[in-house]
Design a protein around this motif. Sequence first.
Motif, PDB file in Angstrom:
ATOM      1  N   LEU A 147      -7.515   2.184  -1.587  1.00 21.51           N
ATOM      2  CA  LEU A 147      -6.145   1.633  -1.592  1.00 21.51           C
ATOM      3  C   LEU A 147      -5.780   1.358  -0.140  1.00 21.51           C
ATOM      4  O   LEU A 147      -5.799   2.270   0.691  1.00 21.51           O
ATOM      5  N   THR A 148      -5.480   0.099   0.179  1.00 20.93           N
ATOM      6  CA  THR A 148      -5.295  -0.254   1.596  1.00 20.93           C
ATOM      7  C   THR A 148      -3.905  -0.843   1.842  1.00 20.93           C
ATOM      8  O   THR A 148      -3.338  -1.497   0.969  1.00 20.93           O
ATOM      9  N   PRO A 149      -3.369  -0.630   3.057  1.00 23.05           N
ATOM     10  CA  PRO A 149      -2.017  -1.087   3.373  1.00 23.05           C
ATOM     11  C   PRO A 149      -2.038  -2.506   3.929  1.00 23.05           C
ATOM     12  O   PRO A 149      -3.094  -3.109   4.086  1.00 23.05           O
ATOM     13  N   SER A 176      -2.642  -3.890  -0.574  1.00 26.82           N
ATOM     14  CA  SER A 176      -1.198  -4.059  -0.698  1.00 26.82           C
ATOM     15  C   SER A 176      -0.891  -5.499  -1.129  1.00 26.82           C
ATOM     16  O   SER A 176      -1.493  -6.444  -0.603  1.00 26.82           O
ATOM     17  N   PRO A 177       0.037  -5.686  -2.057  1.00 26.82           N
ATOM     18  CA  PRO A 177       0.348  -7.053  -2.510  1.00 26.82           C
ATOM     19  C   PRO A 177       0.819  -7.973  -1.388  1.00 26.82           C
ATOM     20  O   PRO A 177       0.628  -9.184  -1.474  1.00 26.82           O
ATOM     21  N   THR A 178       1.402  -7.420  -0.309  1.00 30.40           N
ATOM     22  CA  THR A 178       1.881  -8.317   0.755  1.00 30.40           C
ATOM     23  C   THR A 178       0.767  -8.703   1.737  1.00 30.40           C
ATOM     24  O   THR A 178       1.036  -9.367   2.743  1.00 30.40           O
ATOM     25  N   LEU A 214      -6.294   3.090 -10.978  1.00 29.23           N
ATOM     26  CA  LEU A 214      -7.532   3.417 -10.263  1.00 29.23           C
ATOM     27  C   LEU A 214      -7.555   4.877  -9.802  1.00 29.23           C
ATOM     28  O   LEU A 214      -8.605   5.446  -9.551  1.00 29.23           O
ATOM     29  N   VAL A 215      -6.354   5.466  -9.703  1.00 29.89           N
ATOM     30  CA  VAL A 215      -6.260   6.875  -9.320  1.00 29.89           C
ATOM     31  C   VAL A 215      -6.471   7.779 -10.541  1.00 29.89           C
ATOM     32  O   VAL A 215      -7.251   8.740 -10.506  1.00 29.89           O
ATOM     33  N   VAL A 216      -5.765   7.498 -11.642  1.00 30.75           N
ATOM     34  CA  VAL A 216      -5.770   8.452 -12.773  1.00 30.75           C
ATOM     35  C   VAL A 216      -6.978   8.277 -13.685  1.00 30.75           C
ATOM     36  O   VAL A 216      -7.390   9.238 -14.344  1.00 30.75           O
ATOM     37  N   MET A 225      -7.241   6.331   0.722  1.00 35.49           N
ATOM     38  CA  MET A 225      -6.002   5.569   0.821  1.00 35.49           C
ATOM     39  C   MET A 225      -5.467   5.623   2.239  1.00 35.49           C
ATOM     40  O   MET A 225      -5.425   6.689   2.860  1.00 35.49           O
ATOM     41  N   THR A 226      -5.075   4.472   2.766  1.00 39.82           N
ATOM     42  CA  THR A 226      -4.294   4.419   3.997  1.00 39.82           C
ATOM     43  C   THR A 226      -2.911   3.945   3.604  1.00 39.82           C
ATOM     44  O   THR A 226      -2.774   2.916   2.939  1.00 39.82           O
ATOM     45  N   GLY A 227      -1.896   4.700   3.995  1.00 41.08           N
ATOM     46  CA  GLY A 227      -0.532   4.336   3.612  1.00 41.08           C
ATOM     47  C   GLY A 227       0.441   5.408   4.043  1.00 41.08           C
ATOM     48  O   GLY A 227       0.216   6.119   5.025  1.00 41.08           O
ATOM     49  N   SER A 228       1.507   5.530   3.277  1.00 41.67           N
ATOM     50  CA  SER A 228       2.583   6.434   3.678  1.00 41.67           C
ATOM     51  C   SER A 228       2.391   7.820   3.055  1.00 41.67           C
ATOM     52  O   SER A 228       1.763   7.956   1.995  1.00 41.67           O
ATOM     53  N   PRO A 229       2.983   8.857   3.649  1.00 40.97           N
ATOM     54  CA  PRO A 229       2.916  10.193   3.047  1.00 40.97           C
ATOM     55  C   PRO A 229       3.547  10.217   1.656  1.00 40.97           C
ATOM     56  O   PRO A 229       3.078  10.951   0.777  1.00 40.97           O
ATOM     57  N   ASN A 233       1.621  11.608  -1.638  1.00 42.04           N
ATOM     58  CA  ASN A 233       2.099  12.712  -2.487  1.00 42.04           C
ATOM     59  C   ASN A 233       2.059  12.334  -3.966  1.00 42.04           C
ATOM     60  O   ASN A 233       1.672  13.153  -4.809  1.00 42.04           O
ATOM     61  N   ILE A 234       2.428  11.105  -4.279  1.00 42.81           N
ATOM     62  CA  ILE A 234       2.368  10.661  -5.688  1.00 42.81           C
ATOM     63  C   ILE A 234       0.914  10.680  -6.164  1.00 42.81           C
ATOM     64  O   ILE A 234       0.583  11.192  -7.238  1.00 42.81           O
ATOM     65  N   ILE A 235       0.028  10.131  -5.326  1.00 39.76           N
ATOM     66  CA  ILE A 235      -1.389  10.074  -5.708  1.00 39.76           C
ATOM     67  C   ILE A 235      -1.945  11.487  -5.926  1.00 39.76           C
ATOM     68  O   ILE A 235      -2.690  11.745  -6.872  1.00 39.76           O
ATOM     69  N   THR A 236      -1.539  12.403  -5.047  1.00 37.69           N
ATOM     70  CA  THR A 236      -2.018  13.785  -5.169  1.00 37.69           C
ATOM     71  C   THR A 236      -1.624  14.372  -6.524  1.00 37.69           C
ATOM     72  O   THR A 236      -2.422  15.047  -7.192  1.00 37.69           O
TER      73      THR A 236
HETATM   74  P1  NAP Z   1       2.240   2.475   1.165  1.00 35.42           P
HETATM   75  O1  NAP Z   1       3.503   1.885   0.691  1.00 35.42           O
HETATM   76  O2  NAP Z   1       2.086   3.942   1.059  1.00 35.42           O
HETATM   77  O3  NAP Z   1       1.072   1.736   0.372  1.00 35.42           O
HETATM   78  C1  NAP Z   1      -0.311   1.952   0.609  1.00 35.42           C
HETATM   79  C2  NAP Z   1      -1.098   1.367  -0.553  1.00 35.42           C
HETATM   80  O4  NAP Z   1      -0.924   2.217  -1.704  1.00 35.42           O
HETATM   81  C3  NAP Z   1      -0.599  -0.019  -0.987  1.00 35.42           C
HETATM   82  O5  NAP Z   1      -1.673  -0.793  -1.408  1.00 35.42           O
HETATM   83  C4  NAP Z   1       0.333   0.313  -2.129  1.00 35.42           C
HETATM   84  O6  NAP Z   1       0.633  -0.756  -2.996  1.00 35.42           O
HETATM   85  C5  NAP Z   1      -0.452   1.425  -2.806  1.00 35.42           C
HETATM   86  N1  NAP Z   1       0.352   2.253  -3.709  1.00 35.42           N
HETATM   87  C6  NAP Z   1       1.696   2.397  -3.746  1.00 35.42           C
HETATM   88  N2  NAP Z   1       2.059   3.255  -4.735  1.00 35.42           N
HETATM   89  C7  NAP Z   1       0.912   3.653  -5.341  1.00 35.42           C
HETATM   90  C8  NAP Z   1       0.625   4.535  -6.413  1.00 35.42           C
HETATM   91  N3  NAP Z   1       1.593   5.184  -7.097  1.00 35.42           N
HETATM   92  N4  NAP Z   1      -0.650   4.730  -6.772  1.00 35.42           N
HETATM   93  C9  NAP Z   1      -1.647   4.100  -6.096  1.00 35.42           C
HETATM   94  N5  NAP Z   1      -1.435   3.228  -5.075  1.00 35.42           N
HETATM   95  C10 NAP Z   1      -0.166   3.025  -4.683  1.00 35.42           C
HETATM   96  O7  NAP Z   1       1.980   2.092   2.681  1.00 35.42           O
HETATM   97  P2  NAP Z   1       2.167   0.676   3.366  1.00 35.42           P
HETATM   98  O8  NAP Z   1       3.627   0.407   3.500  1.00 35.42           O
HETATM   99  O9  NAP Z   1       1.315  -0.346   2.700  1.00 35.42           O
HETATM  100  O10 NAP Z   1       1.532   0.964   4.797  1.00 35.42           O
HETATM  101  C11 NAP Z   1       2.254   1.511   5.843  1.00 35.42           C
HETATM  102  C12 NAP Z   1       1.917   2.980   6.033  1.00 35.42           C
HETATM  103  O11 NAP Z   1       0.524   3.124   6.247  1.00 35.42           O
HETATM  104  C13 NAP Z   1       2.593   3.572   7.252  1.00 35.42           C
HETATM  105  O12 NAP Z   1       3.110   4.850   6.955  1.00 35.42           O
HETATM  106  C14 NAP Z   1       1.449   3.690   8.246  1.00 35.42           C
HETATM  107  O13 NAP Z   1       1.632   4.661   9.240  1.00 35.42           O
HETATM  108  C15 NAP Z   1       0.313   4.004   7.361  1.00 35.42           C
HETATM  109  N6  NAP Z   1      -0.952   3.699   8.032  1.00 35.42           N
HETATM  110  C16 NAP Z   1      -1.757   4.734   8.407  1.00 35.42           C
HETATM  111  C17 NAP Z   1      -2.948   4.477   9.087  1.00 35.42           C
HETATM  112  C18 NAP Z   1      -3.869   5.590   9.504  1.00 35.42           C
HETATM  113  O14 NAP Z   1      -5.006   5.309   9.833  1.00 35.42           O
HETATM  114  N7  NAP Z   1      -3.426   6.834   9.514  1.00 35.42           N
HETATM  115  C19 NAP Z   1      -3.307   3.161   9.373  1.00 35.42           C
HETATM  116  C20 NAP Z   1      -2.459   2.145   8.975  1.00 35.42           C
HETATM  117  C21 NAP Z   1      -1.287   2.418   8.289  1.00 35.42           C
HETATM  118  P3  NAP Z   1       2.135  -1.391  -2.986  1.00 35.42           P
HETATM  119  O15 NAP Z   1       2.267  -2.064  -1.656  1.00 35.42           O
HETATM  120  O16 NAP Z   1       2.175  -2.304  -4.163  1.00 35.42           O
HETATM  121  O17 NAP Z   1       3.125  -0.268  -3.135  1.00 35.42           O
END
Ligand code: NAP
Length: 489
Positions: A147-149, A176-178, A214-216, A225-229, A233-236
């Motif tokens: 899952l990528t951001p 990510s869709p965007t 893809l998670v469940v 997954m790279t994304g937000s905490p 937490n939801i994925i966990t």
């Molecule tokens: P996000 O909103 O957490 O989304 C990450 C990915 O997870 C997206 O593809 C998103 O799809 C998907 N997702 C959302 N809800 C989900 C669910 N319930 N089950 C499975 N997948 C789900 O993060 P983002 O806004 O795309 O990215 C920004 C964040 O990434 C920031 O916090 C940034 O710091 C972090 N980041 C971390 C690193 C690192 O290496 N530590 C690198 C780059 C970015 P949707 O967009 O459709 O919700």
Amino acid sequence: MQSYQMYIDGQWCHADSGQTYDAINPATAQPFAKVARGSRVDAQRAICAAHEANRLWRDVPLWERSALCVKIADLIDSTKNQLAHILCTELGKPHHGEAVDEADEASVPWRIAAEQAKYLESNTIPCADHSKRVLTFRRPRGVVTALTPWNFPAAIPGEYLPFAIVMGNSVCWSPSPTSAATACVLMECIHEAGLPKGVINLVTGPGAEVGDELVVNKGTHAICMTGSPETANIITQRAGLKPRLFELGGNGPVVILPDADPKQIATCIAYACFYAAGQVCSCAERILVADSLKQDFVDAMIEEASHWKLGDPWDKATNMGPQNNVGVLDKMISHVADAKHRGAKVVAGGNRPELPGFFHEPTVLVDFAPDSLVNREETFGPIAPIASFMDEAEAWDYINACDLGLVSSVFTNDIDRAWHWAENLNTGITVINDWTHFWEHHLPFGGMASNSSGIGRVGGRHTLEFMSDLKTIAFSCGGPSVDSSIWQS
Ligand code: NAP
């Protein structure tokens, strides 16, 4: 208008429902393409294809898997212009800077995975039982969910996909869709390389639906997954016992000790704040400066902010693009307002410019309070919040108010102080005397345990290890440990 499809079982295809959504250019807020809007059904099709593929792929010799990753890297390199074009259009990344930078970097992790997988050794282990010969080796996990951001949509998939496939896994990838159009351009390179069908599948659509499936789904065996905490937490909660690799948000800090030269370091710190319009997990999002240096440093940062130009990302003069979407822009606006409300002063920027799209001015804030949102949370915008400290204890009050711990920087010429800070800052990485963005793809990168910046490490062998299970094999060279003789005594 161009349309982008998903890629399942070696074929480009529409969503099962036939639905699409608009891809929006954040520099204009206008649609520029249609993207297939996948659902759980499409995710399930991808999982079936990945399963089928994995039965053969896991037994393809490692050297052949590695060679395919190199071939994909070559194709990514030959697609750089197209990648830079879509990064500029879909993300608003300034074409002559960030877009070209990311397109240039996109092949690097594919080469590192290909190379390092060939040298990933495991052990033979001595035992107390003299008759045993014990060894370990690495087996694929099976089907990996990636899952990528949106913030580095050509580079970040490379932190997972090549490492997964070179270790013999197949992949279901949801971007990510965007940033899904960029994912499709990258996927075209993978397709062109002749990877067997089903080894990497791309499902576009909302994360809460496609990603959640893809998670469940019991058909996937590990999640990265790279994304937000918040999403982690939801994925966990949804993933059960599946292994997880999470790369999440950060919030500095940058600490400037009294012996540093504030004018010399301001350019590099401003880059760490403003590059990619502050939308990088390793951004310098809060800066703590020794009180004796404060005024010189603030003056230098005001000067630095004036060098960052917003505007049309195709224009050579532009070096800062827009925020990715309205939510990211709103967070930036609310963090600035909250900091001001708690006593901070805006000394540069602070507003939205009169431009279409989702732009925000590069903003320097001074004297933010420890309980302000910029100190406690990731802003993910072009912000340089500065606070000064009289002694270390005051600096730690700021630092300890935030539970994110990804990357920090410390500026000092005192080697003892540098070690002291490096060992005590609760971040996965501490850089001494340079910006927070320093990283190379073979180095371990990730959040410190006990905070919200992630689980595990990406980078070289660390990702390879996550993408495989360590199998232990024990040979008994002296026959069974227990035989019928025990009944005769
Ligand atoms: P996000 O909103 O957490 O989304 C990450 C990915 O997870 C997206 O593809 C998103 O799809 C998907 N997702 C959302 N809800 C989900 C669910 N319930 N089950 C499975 N997948 C789900 O993060 P983002 O806004 O795309 O990215 C920004 C964040 O990434 C920031 O916090 C940034 O710091 C972090 N980041 C971390 C690193 C690192 O290496 N530590 C690198 C780059 C970015 P949707 O967009 O459709 O919700």
